[in-house]
Design a protein around this motif. Sequence first.
Motif, PDB file in Angstrom:
ATOM      1  N   SER A 108       0.813  -1.213   0.000  1.00 52.23           N
ATOM      2  CA  SER A 108       0.000   0.000   0.000  1.00 52.23           C
ATOM      3  C   SER A 108       0.847   1.264   0.000  1.00 52.23           C
ATOM      4  O   SER A 108       0.353   2.335  -0.305  1.00 52.23           O
ATOM      5  CB  SER A 108      -0.927   0.012   1.228  1.00 52.23           C
ATOM      6  OG  SER A 108      -0.170   0.110   2.427  1.00 52.23           O
ATOM      7  N   ARG A 116      -0.301   2.186  -8.654  1.00 51.23           N
ATOM      8  CA  ARG A 116      -1.282   2.541  -7.627  1.00 51.23           C
ATOM      9  C   ARG A 116      -2.519   3.208  -8.250  1.00 51.23           C
ATOM     10  O   ARG A 116      -3.647   2.894  -7.885  1.00 51.23           O
ATOM     11  CB  ARG A 116      -0.638   3.479  -6.607  1.00 51.23           C
ATOM     12  CG  ARG A 116       0.425   2.811  -5.744  1.00 51.23           C
ATOM     13  CD  ARG A 116      -0.183   1.924  -4.691  1.00 51.23           C
ATOM     14  NE  ARG A 116      -0.909   2.685  -3.685  1.00 51.23           N
ATOM     15  CZ  ARG A 116      -1.774   2.156  -2.825  1.00 51.23           C
ATOM     16  NH1 ARG A 116      -2.060   0.862  -2.890  1.00 51.23           N
ATOM     17  NH2 ARG A 116      -2.378   2.898  -1.921  1.00 51.23           N
ATOM     18  N   ALA A 120      -6.315   1.835  -8.341  1.00 55.16           N
ATOM     19  CA  ALA A 120      -7.449   2.610  -7.817  1.00 55.16           C
ATOM     20  C   ALA A 120      -8.580   2.652  -8.837  1.00 55.16           C
ATOM     21  O   ALA A 120      -9.762   2.524  -8.478  1.00 55.16           O
ATOM     22  CB  ALA A 120      -6.997   4.019  -7.461  1.00 55.16           C
ATOM     23  N   LEU A 173     -12.342   3.917  -1.220  1.00 59.86           N
ATOM     24  CA  LEU A 173     -10.938   3.766  -1.601  1.00 59.86           C
ATOM     25  C   LEU A 173     -10.001   4.029  -0.432  1.00 59.86           C
ATOM     26  O   LEU A 173      -8.932   3.415  -0.330  1.00 59.86           O
ATOM     27  CB  LEU A 173     -10.607   4.701  -2.768  1.00 59.86           C
ATOM     28  CG  LEU A 173     -11.240   4.321  -4.119  1.00 59.86           C
ATOM     29  CD1 LEU A 173     -10.949   5.382  -5.183  1.00 59.86           C
ATOM     30  CD2 LEU A 173     -10.718   2.968  -4.604  1.00 59.86           C
ATOM     31  N   ARG A 174     -10.372   4.939   0.436  1.00 59.36           N
ATOM     32  CA  ARG A 174      -9.576   5.120   1.659  1.00 59.36           C
ATOM     33  C   ARG A 174      -9.507   3.821   2.444  1.00 59.36           C
ATOM     34  O   ARG A 174      -8.464   3.443   2.984  1.00 59.36           O
ATOM     35  CB  ARG A 174     -10.198   6.211   2.531  1.00 59.36           C
ATOM     36  CG  ARG A 174      -9.827   7.636   2.157  1.00 59.36           C
ATOM     37  CD  ARG A 174     -10.599   8.596   3.020  1.00 59.36           C
ATOM     38  NE  ARG A 174     -10.232   9.987   2.831  1.00 59.36           N
ATOM     39  CZ  ARG A 174     -10.973  11.004   3.254  1.00 59.36           C
ATOM     40  NH1 ARG A 174     -12.125  10.766   3.878  1.00 59.36           N
ATOM     41  NH2 ARG A 174     -10.567  12.235   3.062  1.00 59.36           N
ATOM     42  N   PHE A 178      -5.794   3.667   0.077  1.00 62.75           N
ATOM     43  CA  PHE A 178      -5.318   4.757  -0.771  1.00 62.75           C
ATOM     44  C   PHE A 178      -5.316   6.069   0.005  1.00 62.75           C
ATOM     45  O   PHE A 178      -6.252   6.367   0.764  1.00 62.75           O
ATOM     46  CB  PHE A 178      -6.196   4.885  -2.018  1.00 62.75           C
ATOM     47  CG  PHE A 178      -6.041   3.736  -2.976  1.00 62.75           C
ATOM     48  CD1 PHE A 178      -5.031   3.747  -3.919  1.00 62.75           C
ATOM     49  CD2 PHE A 178      -6.885   2.633  -2.910  1.00 62.75           C
ATOM     50  CE1 PHE A 178      -4.868   2.681  -4.800  1.00 62.75           C
ATOM     51  CE2 PHE A 178      -6.737   1.564  -3.775  1.00 62.75           C
ATOM     52  CZ  PHE A 178      -5.716   1.582  -4.723  1.00 62.75           C
ATOM     53  N   GLU A 182      -3.234  10.321  -3.367  1.00 62.19           N
ATOM     54  CA  GLU A 182      -3.414   9.402  -4.489  1.00 62.19           C
ATOM     55  C   GLU A 182      -4.792   9.567  -5.117  1.00 62.19           C
ATOM     56  O   GLU A 182      -4.936   9.507  -6.346  1.00 62.19           O
ATOM     57  CB  GLU A 182      -3.224   7.962  -4.027  1.00 62.19           C
ATOM     58  CG  GLU A 182      -1.770   7.595  -3.729  1.00 62.19           C
ATOM     59  CD  GLU A 182      -1.617   6.201  -3.161  1.00 62.19           C
ATOM     60  OE1 GLU A 182      -0.631   5.523  -3.491  1.00 62.19           O
ATOM     61  OE2 GLU A 182      -2.502   5.772  -2.366  1.00 62.19           O
ATOM     62  N   LEU A 183      -5.812   9.776  -4.290  1.00 65.81           N
ATOM     63  CA  LEU A 183      -7.166   9.930  -4.816  1.00 65.81           C
ATOM     64  C   LEU A 183      -7.307  11.201  -5.639  1.00 65.81           C
ATOM     65  O   LEU A 183      -7.975  11.215  -6.681  1.00 65.81           O
ATOM     66  CB  LEU A 183      -8.170   9.923  -3.659  1.00 65.81           C
ATOM     67  CG  LEU A 183      -8.229   8.634  -2.833  1.00 65.81           C
ATOM     68  CD1 LEU A 183      -9.253   8.755  -1.718  1.00 65.81           C
ATOM     69  CD2 LEU A 183      -8.569   7.448  -3.731  1.00 65.81           C
ATOM     70  N   SER A 186      -5.365  10.763  -8.920  1.00 63.99           N
ATOM     71  CA  SER A 186      -6.016   9.830  -9.844  1.00 63.99           C
ATOM     72  C   SER A 186      -7.132  10.478 -10.635  1.00 63.99           C
ATOM     73  O   SER A 186      -7.557   9.965 -11.677  1.00 63.99           O
ATOM     74  CB  SER A 186      -6.596   8.637  -9.069  1.00 63.99           C
ATOM     75  OG  SER A 186      -7.723   9.041  -8.303  1.00 63.99           O
TER      76      SER A 186
END
Length: 636
Positions: A108, A116, A120, A173-174, A178, A182-183, A186
């Motif tokens: 992770s 990554r 996602a 997603l958390r 992630f 990253e979110l 993305s």
Amino acid sequence: MAGRINDDDVKAVRDAVPIDAVVSEYLQLRSAGGGNLKGLCPFHDEKSPSFQVSPGKGLFHCFGCQEGGDTIAFVMKIDHLTFSETVERLAAKAGITLRYEEGGYNPSHQRGERIRLVEAHKIAADFYREQLDGPEAEIGRAFLAGRGFDQDAAAHFGVGYSPAGWDHLTRFLRGKGFSDKELINSGLSQDGRRGPIDRFRGRLMWPISDTSGEIVGFGARKLRDDDNGPKYLNTPETSIYKKSQVLYGIDLAKKDIAKASRAVVVEGYTDVMACHLAGVTTAIATCGTAFGNDHIKILRRLLMDNGSARVIFTFDGDAAGQKAALRAFEDDQKFAAETYIAIAPDNMDPCDLRLAKGDDAVRDLTEPRTPLFEFALRQIVGRYDLETPAGRAAALDEAAAVVAKIKTSSVQREVAVQLAGFVGILDQEFVVHRVNQLAQWARGRGDQRGSAPGKPSRGGAPQHGIQAPAAPSGPALNLRSPAHRTERELLKLALQKPALVSPAFDAYGIDEFTAPPYAAVRQCIAEAGGAELGVAETREYLVQVLDATPDDTVRKLVTELAVEVFHGKSIDETYAGQHLVNVRLRAVDRRIDDVQSSLARLGSNVAPDHLAAAQNEVWVLQQYAQSLRSHGADAL
């Protein structure tokens, strides 16, 4: 920080993932003879295939731009990944669990950014698909049904639904590990007043994949009147999503595009779905942008872009569609394929046409009919009053400027003749002459602006003590020289068929190769352990040679020599022996000439003992040369 990937695991990944299978995800490959495959290079623009893949050696090389390497190098280059990211991605594909040598491995936190972000998107796609079955998504299911798509069609294309709340996907997603950064990176989330929130809310979702099949973005369709956003909202530009470099449906269509040498370009996600369900499985669409250069490059590699290939555009017949067609025609010359345009009755798009008239009508629509150039020119000419001389003259001036951009003179003339008919000018040669004038004027302006960009310079400096080739085309240098041709062929034998030249080759000095680039390759083979190392394991031996290269220039030359076909008809011990002898014999003759020249320069000033030693060396070399000429490889 991530630990270093275990060397044995890297080797296992190289061996487990065939290079031709990986490359075929990005371009069409055909037989090149000798067990090699060829295709249009994905790293530079070309009209005839100079990109070769050697499955047996696990290498690729482009004889046009000199890019080359193994499977890992190909993926690194084409997807802009680091070495670790590439190995991790290929390992996942092969089902190999990697070991890291410096401490534990936390997936992770330690996986590469691209991997990554792709992961996602994959999880998000699964999430959206599950949401489509829920009660809130009834409006989305109704939208699909109203356009003729049932549950199976939605599943086939991975269509999903984004919940209308603020942060459903973000929280999900958390929970998968992630980070907020990253979110945001993305494009799946965006900054809100109290932290990240979902970018897509209350919309029908189409996953957008790249050529390799990895999901890199989404297209989202508005469903509710209270949604103040645009009708279609796409993923923003990210490190993995470039709208000018993706085509919706390419992952589903690429095999049939390559097989049929045909592609159908439509305008929307539902149009792609309608075409595929009607049997037109070569349909693809751009994602919220005009069809442009990067899209052409993707299609050309899949089509192998020869004269028999076909690209059919299905733009709407309205003003926007006509504008899109004219824009596409401007890039038409970048295809070798023939381009056509198809417009449905009543300006219906393929989705509406399928609803109104069925699958047969969609299939009939996409059969080539009107050449794109003809449509584009008729659109230009149609804006003028051709009943008047002034109108005809104005129409000719605008349309002729477009025809003048056609690079192939024979095609340019043929289109100019047809333009005369469109405008209503009986004197065809007058139109042809006008087009020629405009083309020459355009070329003249180009010459004044300077030489063509991108032409490699011939300069270059020696590196690592050995002079590397000065330009991308340098490694093939001086092939008119018999010495260089022989040296090149011997190096190809040492890299491709080491058993034929071992162990004799490993006794050859670097100075026996007169071309500095070839001397550099000989040095790399020596540093890798010699050609004898390749007798048992050719692929691992080539990896060792590549690892020994001092820079990219020498590395590219190694891959070029490792995949280039031989000049001889029978590549056997006799052929190998001839080249071993010729290279050695030339080296011996050079040494004799050097010693004799040195003695001649010194004249009477040479010391008696030095003179005797030099004369003895010449005599020994002459005897050796005579033995090589008489007995061939047996004298080595």
